[in-house]
Design a protein around this motif. Structure first.
Motif, mmCIF file in Angstrom:
data_model
loop_
_atom_site.group_PDB
_atom_site.id
_atom_site.type_symbol
_atom_site.label_atom_id
_atom_site.label_comp_id
_atom_site.label_asym_id
_atom_site.label_seq_id
_atom_site.Cartn_x
_atom_site.Cartn_y
_atom_site.Cartn_z
ATOM 1 N N LEU A 143 42.377 74.890 60.349
ATOM 2 C CA LEU A 143 41.385 75.073 61.406
ATOM 3 C C LEU A 143 41.144 73.770 62.156
ATOM 4 O O LEU A 143 41.119 73.736 63.390
ATOM 5 N N LEU A 158 34.049 72.628 52.533
ATOM 6 C CA LEU A 158 34.984 73.155 53.527
ATOM 7 C C LEU A 158 36.398 73.008 52.963
ATOM 8 O O LEU A 158 36.907 71.901 52.843
ATOM 9 N N GLY A 172 40.060 75.753 51.675
ATOM 10 C CA GLY A 172 40.869 76.876 52.113
ATOM 11 C C GLY A 172 41.655 76.533 53.369
ATOM 12 O O GLY A 172 42.427 75.567 53.391
ATOM 13 N N ASP A 173 41.427 77.297 54.436
ATOM 14 C CA ASP A 173 42.130 77.088 55.703
ATOM 15 C C ASP A 173 41.468 76.037 56.583
ATOM 16 O O ASP A 173 41.823 75.914 57.758
ATOM 17 N N PHE A 174 40.515 75.270 56.040
ATOM 18 C CA PHE A 174 39.789 74.344 56.908
ATOM 19 C C PHE A 174 40.700 73.283 57.521
ATOM 20 O O PHE A 174 40.539 72.925 58.693
ATOM 21 N N SER A 175 41.658 72.785 56.752
ATOM 22 C CA SER A 175 42.551 71.758 57.302
ATOM 23 C C SER A 175 43.376 72.327 58.457
ATOM 24 O O SER A 175 43.633 71.642 59.461
ATOM 25 N N PHE A 186 40.454 83.093 61.621
ATOM 26 C CA PHE A 186 39.908 82.272 60.544
ATOM 27 C C PHE A 186 38.639 82.931 60.032
ATOM 28 O O PHE A 186 37.771 83.327 60.813
ATOM 29 N N ARG A 216 33.043 76.668 50.389
ATOM 30 C CA ARG A 216 33.201 76.422 48.959
ATOM 31 C C ARG A 216 31.858 76.062 48.330
ATOM 32 O O ARG A 216 30.947 75.571 48.998
ATOM 33 N N ILE A 252 36.728 79.905 53.790
ATOM 34 C CA ILE A 252 36.684 78.449 53.952
ATOM 35 C C ILE A 252 35.559 77.819 53.150
ATOM 36 O O ILE A 252 35.726 76.760 52.549
ATOM 37 N N LEU A 307 30.053 76.814 61.141
ATOM 38 C CA LEU A 307 31.328 77.265 60.584
ATOM 39 C C LEU A 307 31.776 78.565 61.237
ATOM 40 O O LEU A 307 32.947 78.724 61.616
ATOM 41 N N CYS A 335 35.135 78.962 63.689
ATOM 42 C CA CYS A 335 36.195 79.949 63.432
ATOM 43 C C CYS A 335 36.403 80.848 64.646
ATOM 44 O O CYS A 335 37.545 81.135 65.040
#
Length: 249
Positions: free
Chosen positions: A118, A111, A113-116, A56, A63, A61, A41, A45
């Motif tokens: 990313l 995963l 938050g901003d994962f999509s 990122f 969870r 991100i 991860l 990022c």
């Protein structure tokens, strides 16, 4: 977000054996997956940020609950080896022979938050996209275990994984160090012992299963450090990443 589920490979092997063997193996694999996931991860990022200029943050991100799951559990005839949590001898039964079997996560971190965002940003570059895929694989990887284990001692480690992920990511680089592995071992040992001690009176069978997690923690740095380090270093070399940002001797 709802959990993203995928089927197991048709050629996949089901790891089994008596719980006396399966659970120590599982405990060690959980530790490996945890540290490899944090590396993957963080590296993802870094790589996408370097290419796109957008920052990122792994902490934003990750969870607590799994968002990905490979494979599913198994429900068999209820007359076949129901898990008797009051019988210490339950540890001698094969892990996949029980009537209720779950796909138990190794990592169990999610995963979100901003994962999509990313993932979308990573799609334009093969190295970036492959690292995103590694994150998803490590997040979703599972093994068949009795349901009572999955919602018992394994849940204890699920919760600890999130606590340690937050702490290790917040404490700076690198995440994979002998000190962090030692912290992981000590915290896991303490939390599992507390769980087992609390089950001794009413569920001595479940307590006996929980104590099977303990043996790997006694020697965890020696057991996993070299293999995980080599995996991280190989990925760093393949992706042109600075090893020193992700692993320390």
């Amino acid at each position: 977000m709802s959990r993203i589920k995928s089927a197991r490979s048709p050629t996949g092997v089901s790891l089994s054996g008596p719980l006396t063997h399966a659970l120590p193996r599982h405990a060690e694999q959980r530790a490996k997956h945890f540290f490899l996931f944090l590396f993957a991860l963080q590296a993802t990022c870094d790589m996408v940020s370097a290419r796109t200029g957008r920052q990122f943050d792994p902490l934003a991100i990750v969870r607590e609950a799994a968002t990905h799951q490979i494979d599913s559990g198994l429900r068999q005839n209820s007359a076949r080896d129901p898990f008797d949590s009051t019988d210490p001898g339950v540890v001698n039964i094969n892990g996949t022979s029980f009537s209720k079997i779950d796909a138990a996560h190794y990592c169990n971190l999610g995963l979100a938050g901003d994962f999509s965002i990313l993932k979308t940003a990573a799609a334009a570059d093969r190295d970036n996209a492959e690292m995103v895929e590694l994150c998803e694989i490590l997040a979703g990887d599972t093994v068949w275990l009795p349901q009572k284990i999955n919602i018992g001692p394994d849940r204890v480690i699920d919760q600890l994984h999130y606590q340690l992920a937050q702490a290790f990511l917040a404490n700076g680089r690198p995440v994979f160090t002998p000190q962090n592995v030692a912290i992981y071992a000590a915290r896991s040992d303490a939390d599992i012992r507390d769980f087992a001690n609390g089950k001794d009176t009413d569920e001595p069978g479940l307590a006996a299963c929980a104590r099977l997690y303990l043996a790997p923690y006694a020697n965890l740095p020696a057991a996993i450090f070299d293999s995980v380090r080599h995996d991280i270093e190989a990925e760093c070399d393949a992706r042109r990443l600075d090893r020193a940002l992700y692993v320390s001797l």
